[in-house]
Design an enzyme around this catalytic site. Structure first.
Site, PDB file in Angstrom:
ATOM      1  N   HIS A 265      84.856  97.252 -47.405  1.00 18.78           N
ATOM      2  CA  HIS A 265      83.426  96.975 -47.586  1.00 18.78           C
ATOM      3  C   HIS A 265      82.765  96.679 -46.232  1.00 18.78           C
ATOM      4  O   HIS A 265      81.771  97.325 -45.861  1.00 18.78           O
ATOM      5  CB  HIS A 265      83.253  95.787 -48.542  1.00 18.78           C
ATOM      6  CG  HIS A 265      81.835  95.424 -48.814  1.00 18.78           C
ATOM      7  ND1 HIS A 265      81.150  95.889 -49.914  1.00 18.78           N
ATOM      8  CD2 HIS A 265      80.951  94.669 -48.120  1.00 18.78           C
ATOM      9  CE1 HIS A 265      79.911  95.421 -49.874  1.00 18.78           C
ATOM     10  NE2 HIS A 265      79.756  94.669 -48.791  1.00 18.78           N
ATOM     11  N   GLU A 266      83.330  95.738 -45.493  1.00 22.72           N
ATOM     12  CA  GLU A 266      82.722  95.392 -44.200  1.00 22.72           C
ATOM     13  C   GLU A 266      82.853  96.564 -43.231  1.00 22.72           C
ATOM     14  O   GLU A 266      81.974  96.775 -42.391  1.00 22.72           O
ATOM     15  CB  GLU A 266      83.370  94.121 -43.623  1.00 22.72           C
ATOM     16  CG  GLU A 266      83.236  92.868 -44.503  1.00 22.72           C
ATOM     17  CD  GLU A 266      81.816  92.538 -44.948  1.00 22.72           C
ATOM     18  OE1 GLU A 266      80.866  92.835 -44.207  1.00 22.72           O
ATOM     19  OE2 GLU A 266      81.651  92.005 -46.077  1.00 22.72           O
ATOM     20  N   HIS A 269      79.855  98.678 -43.657  1.00 28.25           N
ATOM     21  CA  HIS A 269      78.703  98.092 -42.947  1.00 28.25           C
ATOM     22  C   HIS A 269      78.818  98.369 -41.439  1.00 28.25           C
ATOM     23  O   HIS A 269      77.843  98.718 -40.771  1.00 28.25           O
ATOM     24  CB  HIS A 269      78.674  96.568 -43.143  1.00 28.25           C
ATOM     25  CG  HIS A 269      78.118  96.105 -44.457  1.00 28.25           C
ATOM     26  ND1 HIS A 269      76.853  96.443 -44.892  1.00 28.25           N
ATOM     27  CD2 HIS A 269      78.638  95.300 -45.422  1.00 28.25           C
ATOM     28  CE1 HIS A 269      76.625  95.868 -46.076  1.00 28.25           C
ATOM     29  NE2 HIS A 269      77.683  95.181 -46.417  1.00 28.25           N
ATOM     30  N   GLU A 295      73.805  97.979 -47.678  1.00 26.67           N
ATOM     31  CA  GLU A 295      74.762  97.783 -48.761  1.00 26.67           C
ATOM     32  C   GLU A 295      75.219  99.136 -49.343  1.00 26.67           C
ATOM     33  O   GLU A 295      76.355  99.252 -49.805  1.00 26.67           O
ATOM     34  CB  GLU A 295      74.124  96.899 -49.839  1.00 26.67           C
ATOM     35  CG  GLU A 295      75.087  96.276 -50.813  1.00 26.67           C
ATOM     36  CD  GLU A 295      76.098  95.294 -50.207  1.00 26.67           C
ATOM     37  OE1 GLU A 295      75.922  94.879 -49.044  1.00 26.67           O
ATOM     38  OE2 GLU A 295      77.072  94.972 -50.898  1.00 26.67           O
TER      39      GLU A 295
HETATM   40 ZN    ZN Z   1      77.873  93.944 -48.178  1.00 25.41          ZN
END
Ligand code: ZN
Length: 503
Positions: A265-266, A269, A295
């Site tokens: 997830h990160e 980003h 996101e």
């Molecule tokens: Zn996030």
């Protein structure tokens, strides 16, 4: 371009860069605070951060800066991208100016004490200890909405802070679809035989988990010469320009899921931050579109790719090599299924990709009422528990597993939660388009090749910085506005195959 305009643009550029440098220095201190700072430094660090933030705010609200922007705004002599920077900086300036410095100070103090009180309240499972600070924060947010101004609903002003153009009017139909359509998918899943995810719940040594996550991040395209990964209690991404992007992850030696999904997830980003144009560092065009689009990048890598079978066809043998004893009897297909176990739960950050949106919906409904004044801090625990029963069918046993679980309200981040859902819906729509544009995309994932995916994201999204709004970007990439039916259809199809029910 004539000389005086060129000089003026340089003055603007210099001020914006100074502010960006101050903000980057603050971000580095904040990163340190979450990762390596010795605990005794908390108070002085708070002061250092607030000094730097104040200096940046002063630069960007000064009279000279305002007159520079005004003069440049009237010029017909600028290049297209320069005009875009001026347009966006003017928007930021107008917004910043709406806040008197007394309000900024009050908000800073309130969020610091509200955060401290949340930490204590959560650790003692005591909502009453948090209630007065929260009520104060809610009234400050109402004041903020009035200062910012809005046309229809006070919540609109706060939503716009994170997602330009987002309003209650825009979100109502989106969440209505969630309320109308997701329960039927969830019911079908609940009536099917449950998925066994026991393979996640074994002992996995911390170092090996970390090493595996580094392999995954490298394959995704994360540049370790322009970033790093460390541990923190709450995973996050921060950036001091595209050449230094930091992510954090967390590890649970008895559950592989925690580090795995945090890192991917990160990582999503971080790829966005590393892909922003370096030549525009400090300028609006060097920044991201919105929190929702940010996101969409993390969710695309986490859900569309990381929770997909092609990803595990490539990565499962590598994971087995790190954990031969734990995983030798399992297969990529079992891993894929375990990654997609759906089951209503109490904690938002641990939710699967279906039930997640009910957690967001609940917070959206509560925040809307808080801003309307039809709900108050004291009513929150009861209202929270009712909604968890209504939408997820579960009973909340305690405040820390209920209304006290998220940090957001203590920071004053009202209006943030909806961007989590919007991000997922944008991700589904972008991913569908990427599959149309690159038909063998998933075959490439199954042999560990992710560069065409990253190249597509770089070209369609990252390189534009803040030039387009989320809505404009979505239309430019996919030809239509945000269409939540794409997300709903893909969920129905995916889980019908996994759980064995008819589409
Ligand atoms: Zn996030």
């Amino acid at each position: 371009m004539n000389k005086s305009i060129r000089d003026l643009y340089e003055t603007y550029n210099k001020t914006a860069l100074q502010a960006a440098d101050l903000n980057s220095a603050a971000a580095l201190l904040a990163w340190d605070q979450e990762t390596y700072m010795p605990p005794k430094s908390a108070t002085i660090r708070g002061q250092q951060l607030s000094t730097l933030a104040g200096m940046a705010h002063d630069l960007l609200t000064s009279k000279t800066y305002a007159s520079t922007l005004l003069a440049l705004g009237k010029s017909n002599d600028l290049e297209v991208l320069q005009m875009e920077n001026i347009r966006l900086s003017k928007e930021d300036y107008d917004k910043n100016k709406k806040f008197p410095s007394t309000f900024v100070e009050r908000m800073m103090k309130a969020s610091s004490s509200c955060f401290q009180s949340w930490i204590v309240a959560r650790s003692k499972n005591d909502f009453k200890a948090f209630e007065p600070e929260l009520e104060k924060m809610i009234s400050l947010k109402k004041e903020q909405a009035e200062l910012l101004g809005y046309e229809i609903h006070p919540y609109d002003a706060l939503l716009d802070e994170y997602e330009k153009g987002a309003t209650v009017g825009m979100l109502e139909p989106v969440f209505k679809e969630i309320k109308d359509k997701l329960p039927s998918i969830l019911n079908k899943i609940n009536s099917a035989s449950p998925i066994d995810d026991a393979l996640f719940h074994q002992h996995f040594a911390k170092e090996n988990q970390f090493a595996f996550s580094v392999e995954v991040l490298r394959a995704m395209g994360f540049d370790f010469a322009a970033g790093r990964q460390d541990y923190s209690a709450h995973p996050f991404t921060t950036s001091f320009g595209p050449a230094d992007v930091r992510i954090t992850t967390r590890v649970d030696e008895d559950n592989l899921a925690s580090l795995l999904w945090s890192s991917i997830h990160e990582g999503g980003h971080a790829l966005y931050e590393q892909g922003l144009p370096e030549s525009e560092y400090g300028m609006p065009l060097g920044s991201y579109t919105s929190i929702g689009i940010h996101e969409s990048q993390s969710r695309l890598w986490e859900n569309e790719i990381g929770r997909g079978l092609p990803f595990w066809k490539h990565f499962f043998p590598l994971l087995q090599a790190h954990f031969p004893d734990q995983l030798k009897a399992s297969s990529a297909m079992e891993m894929y299924k375990a990654c997609n176990k759906v089951s209503p739960s109490l904690i938002r950050t641990e939710a699967d990709e279906i039930t997640y949106h009910f957690h967001v919906l609940i917070r959206y409904e509560l925040e809307k009422q808080l801003m309307e004044g039809t709900l108050h801090a004291a009513d929150l625990p009861h209202a929270w528990n009712e909604l968890y029963k209504k939408y997820l069918g579960i009973t909340v046993p305690s405040f820390d597993k209920g209304v006290l679980q998220d940090v957001h309200w203590s920071h004053g981040s009202f209006g943030y939660f909806p961007t989590y859902s919007l991000g997922s819906f944008y991700a589904a729509q972008f991913y569908e388009q990427a599959l149309l544009d690159i038909p063998d995309l998933e075959n490439q994932f199954s042999i560990g090749t992710f560069s065409p995916m990253l190249g597509w994201l770089r070209e369609r999204i990252h390189q534009h910085g803040r030039r387009y709004t989320s809505e404009e970007l979505c239309k430019k990439i996919t030809g239509t506005d945000l269409d939540i039916s794409i997300f709903l259809n893909s969920m129905n199809k995916k889980y019908a195959a996994i759980y064995g029910f008819p589409v």
